[in-house]
Motif scaffolding. Structure first.
Motif, PDB file in Angstrom:
ATOM      1  N   HIS A 139      26.934  36.516  48.603  1.00 40.92           N
ATOM      2  CA  HIS A 139      27.986  35.291  48.465  1.00 40.92           C
ATOM      3  C   HIS A 139      27.293  34.085  49.057  1.00 40.92           C
ATOM      4  O   HIS A 139      26.298  34.173  49.419  1.00 40.92           O
ATOM      5  CB  HIS A 139      29.153  35.828  49.598  1.00 40.92           C
ATOM      6  N   GLU A 153      31.126  29.234  43.687  1.00 48.14           N
ATOM      7  CA  GLU A 153      30.304  30.490  44.497  1.00 48.14           C
ATOM      8  C   GLU A 153      30.142  31.577  43.333  1.00 48.14           C
ATOM      9  O   GLU A 153      29.002  32.066  43.266  1.00 48.14           O
ATOM     10  CB  GLU A 153      31.106  30.860  45.575  1.00 48.14           C
ATOM     11  N   HIS A 182      32.933  37.658  43.771  1.00 47.56           N
ATOM     12  CA  HIS A 182      33.902  37.050  43.005  1.00 47.56           C
ATOM     13  C   HIS A 182      34.028  37.034  41.465  1.00 47.56           C
ATOM     14  O   HIS A 182      33.025  38.100  41.133  1.00 47.56           O
ATOM     15  CB  HIS A 182      33.837  35.609  43.546  1.00 47.56           C
ATOM     16  N   ASP A 184      30.026  31.424  50.865  1.00 51.90           N
ATOM     17  CA  ASP A 184      31.407  31.010  51.099  1.00 51.90           C
ATOM     18  C   ASP A 184      31.294  29.770  51.837  1.00 51.90           C
ATOM     19  O   ASP A 184      30.339  29.027  51.841  1.00 51.90           O
ATOM     20  CB  ASP A 184      31.925  32.158  52.086  1.00 51.90           C
ATOM     21  N   GLU A 188      37.581  37.148  52.182  1.00 54.95           N
ATOM     22  CA  GLU A 188      36.999  37.862  51.364  1.00 54.95           C
ATOM     23  C   GLU A 188      38.058  38.881  50.752  1.00 54.95           C
ATOM     24  O   GLU A 188      38.162  39.138  49.852  1.00 54.95           O
ATOM     25  CB  GLU A 188      35.607  38.196  51.655  1.00 54.95           C
TER      26      GLU A 188
HETATM   27 ZN    ZN Z   1      32.181  34.984  48.905  1.00 51.02          ZN
END
Ligand code: ZN
Length: 372
Positions: free
Chosen positions: A214, A160, A145, A216, A244
């Motif tokens: 990540h 995140e 991200h 999430d 994603e």
């Molecule tokens: Zn992610």
């Protein structure tokens, strides 16, 4: 997915990996070959007899130049032959110098004697070489991200994109202090990077390993887990990958036309090696995280994450925890917890690199797989 993977196999090698220029010139008694080569490329110069010739090898590199050059000085003819540059000599030579720097490999030959050339050619060993050996394998860290894409957001507002960047920086320090690999990051600040750009970043640099980080969200899930490319192994993995992959709809890879058969076969071998390398890395990650942090059951899973789709770079995606779980969120906010994760991931990467050196490089980047 199968047709997508087949299409990906035909992606041309990034230009950064190729030899893109060649000049042969006479300069008084010196005959000089200048090649435009990638930084850090491994190269080797070999002398051979009957007929007398000099061979310039760049293992694994594609040559994007004309297949022959007009002769100059003591080189009667120069041409590409079996993935290397062959210089046919009109008279014996000695090696004056061979040096690579600033994207150029310069090889200088000067007049020599027949006996001297015979000694050069004896044993078939390199008369000069460089590159590769001194350059450590490159590990690409990919904090997920960034920028306008915050990724998951925890109940306490943790983003995140921020925790994964902090964790990647922590992991980078661990790896750099280990001195056993080089490290590059797909982003080092809060900026948006398209998924395809992340894959390309690693491919262009011929990364040994790609690690995406990540944290999430997934209802009811808690603990760290690691993903390699494959058909989704379960609902959770499938849902994570789908979400994603939406991060940039526009950033999809463009698929080239159907490749020639041979190329497809070569690439399928490379892909198989890549898959094996990725799975081995996932196992290392699980083994190293297990004693230190809570894990999601069935910790190694498979899913079709876009960022794992480089055909020639082993890749894993680590979900360090789930921001949807308040306990994971609280842990991921703490620098000490991220440092613990980074230390464990650092051990996993070092272990993976060690095994890779013992087993020799997998297929790596065979020449002849490029369209160029
Ligand atoms: Zn992610």
């Amino acid at each position: 997915m199968a047709s997508l993977l087949l299409g990906l196999a035909a992606l041309p090698k990034p230009a950064g990996a190729a030899v893109t220029g060649a000049t042969l010139e006479a300069d008084g008694p010196v005959t000089r070959l200048i090649l435009a080569v990638p930084d850090g490329a491994t190269w080797r110069v070999v002398a051979a007899r009957s007929p007398n010739r000099i061979l310039v090898e760049l293992p694994g590199r594609t040559w994007r130049i004309r297949s022959s050059l007009p002769g100059a000085g003591r080189v009667r003819a120069a041409r590409l032959e079996r993935g290397r540059m062959r210089l046919d000599l009109s008279a014996p030579v000695a090696l004056r110098s061979a040096q690579a720097s600033g994207g150029r490999l310069v090889i200088e030959l000067e007049p020599g004697t027949a006996a001297g050339f015979a000694r050069l050619a004896a044993g078939g060993r390199a008369i000069a070489e460089g590159g590769g050996r001194t350059s450590l394998p490159l590990v690409v860290l990919d904090p997920g991200h960034g920028g306008r894409d915050p990724g998951a957001i925890g109940r306490s507002g943790t983003q995140e994109k921020r925790v994964v960047l902090a964790a990647a920086q922590s992991l980078r320090r661990v790896l750099e202090s280990g001195g056993r690999c080089r490290v590059a990051m797909t982003r080092t600040n809060d900026r948006f990077v398209p998924l395809a750009g992340r894959v390309e970043f690693a491919r262009r640099r011929e990364a040994a390993l790609f690690v995406s980080l990540h944290a999430d969200s997934a209802p009811g899930a808690r603990g760290a887990s690691v993903y390699t490319l494959g058909e989704s192994s379960d609902q959770l993995a499938g849902a994570l990958a789908r979400r994603e992959n939406l991060a940039d709809r526009a950033g999809g890879l463009r698929l080239p036309p159907v490749p020639p058969e041979v190329q497809a076969i070569l690439m399928s071998l490379v892909r198989a090696e890549t898959r094996i390398g990725s799975a081995r890395m996932a196992q290392q990650v699980v083994a190293e995280l297990r004693p230190d942090v809570p894990l999601l059951p069935n910790t190694h899973r498979q899913a079709g994450f876009m960022v794992l789709k480089a055909p020639d770079v082993p890749a894993v995606l680590v979900e360090m925890g789930f921001l949807s779980d308040p306990r994971d969120e609280a842990a991921l906010r703490r620098p000490e917890h991220r440092a613990k994760l980074a230390t464990a991931l650092g051990r996993a990467i070092h272990g993976w690199l060690d095994q890779r050196q013992h087993t020799g490089h997998p297929m790596g980047h065979p020449s002849g797989t490029s369209l160029g």
